[in-house]
Design an enzyme around this catalytic site. Structure first.
Site, short mmCIF file in Angstrom:
data_model
loop_
_atom_site.label_atom_id
_atom_site.label_comp_id
_atom_site.label_asym_id
_atom_site.label_seq_id
_atom_site.Cartn_x
_atom_site.Cartn_y
_atom_site.Cartn_z
N ASN A 50 0.85 -1.20 0.00
CA ASN A 50 0.00 0.00 0.00
C ASN A 50 0.88 1.25 0.00
O ASN A 50 1.98 1.28 0.58
CB ASN A 50 -1.03 0.01 1.14
CG ASN A 50 -0.46 -0.23 2.52
OD1 ASN A 50 0.59 -0.85 2.68
ND2 ASN A 50 -1.16 0.24 3.52
N GLU A 52 0.48 5.32 0.57
CA GLU A 52 -0.44 6.37 1.03
C GLU A 52 -0.05 7.74 0.48
O GLU A 52 1.01 7.92 -0.13
CB GLU A 52 -0.50 6.34 2.55
CG GLU A 52 -1.00 4.98 3.03
CD GLU A 52 -1.26 4.88 4.52
OE1 GLU A 52 -0.74 5.71 5.30
OE2 GLU A 52 -2.01 3.95 4.90
N ALA A 55 -2.92 13.64 0.51
CA ALA A 55 -4.33 13.82 0.13
C ALA A 55 -4.92 12.41 0.15
O ALA A 55 -4.68 11.61 -0.76
CB ALA A 55 -4.43 14.43 -1.26
N TYR A 56 -5.60 12.06 1.23
CA TYR A 56 -5.88 10.65 1.54
C TYR A 56 -6.55 9.87 0.41
O TYR A 56 -6.37 8.68 0.29
CB TYR A 56 -6.74 10.54 2.81
CG TYR A 56 -6.07 11.05 4.06
CD1 TYR A 56 -4.68 11.18 4.15
CD2 TYR A 56 -6.83 11.40 5.18
CE1 TYR A 56 -4.08 11.66 5.30
CE2 TYR A 56 -6.23 11.86 6.34
CZ TYR A 56 -4.85 11.99 6.40
OH TYR A 56 -4.26 12.46 7.54
N GLU A 63 -3.14 -4.61 -3.03
CA GLU A 63 -3.66 -5.50 -4.08
C GLU A 63 -3.62 -4.82 -5.44
O GLU A 63 -3.23 -5.40 -6.45
CB GLU A 63 -5.12 -5.89 -3.78
CG GLU A 63 -5.34 -6.63 -2.49
CD GLU A 63 -5.62 -5.71 -1.32
OE1 GLU A 63 -4.91 -4.69 -1.15
OE2 GLU A 63 -6.54 -6.02 -0.55
N CYS A 99 -10.82 -2.83 -4.15
CA CYS A 99 -9.91 -3.86 -4.65
C CYS A 99 -10.67 -5.07 -5.16
O CYS A 99 -10.28 -5.68 -6.16
CB CYS A 99 -8.92 -4.28 -3.56
SG CYS A 99 -7.66 -3.02 -3.28
N1 THU Z 1 -5.36 -1.28 2.54
C1 THU Z 1 -4.84 -2.12 1.58
O1 THU Z 1 -3.70 -1.96 1.14
N2 THU Z 1 -5.64 -3.12 1.13
C2 THU Z 1 -6.92 -3.35 1.54
O2 THU Z 1 -7.60 -4.18 0.98
C3 THU Z 1 -7.45 -2.60 2.67
C4 THU Z 1 -6.70 -1.39 3.07
C5 THU Z 1 -4.52 -0.17 3.01
C6 THU Z 1 -4.98 1.18 2.53
C7 THU Z 1 -4.40 2.08 3.59
O3 THU Z 1 -3.06 2.42 3.22
C8 THU Z 1 -4.36 1.24 4.83
O4 THU Z 1 -4.53 -0.11 4.40
C9 THU Z 1 -5.43 1.56 5.85
O5 THU Z 1 -6.68 1.55 5.28
#
Ligand code: THU
Length: 145
Positions: A50, A52, A55-56, A63, A99
Site C-alpha cells: 500500500n 499512502e 491527500a488521503y 492488491e 480492490c
Molecule cells: N489497505 C490495503 O492496502 N488493502 C486493503 O484491501 C485494505 C486497506 C490499506 C490502505 C491504507 O493504506 C491502509 O490499508 C489503511 O486503510
C-alpha cells in the site's frame, strides 16, 4: 522441451512474497502495512504494497499496486492473489471493496489467500467476496445503452 506452467497457484511462494511486500509499504499516515502478491497465468509473481498520500483519497492498496504492475507489463490473466498485513495474528486482512471490484475486472475465478503474519491462511474466492458482481460482460450486454 519448454517447461509446462502449472495451472495450480504456487502457494508457498505467494505467501512468502506477500509478506516480503509489506516491507516497502509507504504508510506514514495509517502505519497499517499491507502486502500482496499476485500470480499471473504464466506463473510470474508480482508484489505490491500500500502507498499512502497526504491527500488521503490518493492512497492505493497493496492488491491494486500488485495488479497494476502486472497489467502495465501487459498481463491481464491471473491465477491467485495473496494478501497480508502487519496486524497481529490471528486477524486476517480482507480486500477492500474497491480492490474486490478491481480484481473482478480481470478475473472471476482466481484464488484469494488471506494470510496471517505467521503465514497461516484462509483460502477464498472472488465469488465469495463479491457475489453478483458487475463486470466487462455486463457492458457488452448493453447496460447503460
Ligand atoms: N489497505 C490495503 O492496502 N488493502 C486493503 O484491501 C485494505 C486497506 C490499506 C490502505 C491504507 O493504506 C491502509 O490499508 C489503511 O486503510
Amino acid at each position: 522441451m519448454a517447461n509446462k506452467v502449472s495451472s495450480e497457484p504456487n502457494v508457498k511462494q505467494l505467501l512468502l512474497e506477500c509478506r516480503e511486500a509489506i516491507k516497502t509499504a509507504y504508510i506514514p499516515y495509517s502505519k497499517f502495512a499491507v502486502g500482496a502478491a499476485v500470480e499471473t497465468i504464466d506463473g510470474v509473481i508480482y508484489r505490491g504494497c500500500n502507498i499512502e498520500n497526504a491527500a488521503y483519497t490518493g492512497c492505493i492498496c497493496a492488491e491494486r499496486t500488485a495488479m497494476c504492475k502486472a497489467v502495465s507489463d501487459g498481463i491481464t490473466q491471473f491465477k491467485a492473489i495473496a494478501i497480508t498485513s502487519n496486524m497481529p495474528a490471528p486477524d486476517l486482512i480482507v480486500p477492500c471493496g474497491t480492490c474486490r471490484q478491481f480484481i473482478r475486472e480481470f478475473s472471476t475465478d482466481l484464488t484469494i489467500y488471506l494470510v496471517r503474519p505467521d503465514l497461516t491462511y484462509e483460502k477464498t474466492s472472488l465469488e465469495a467476496l463479491l457475489p453478483k458482481s458487475f463486470g466487462p460482460q455486463d457492458l457488452e450486454k448493453g447496460v447503460g445503452k
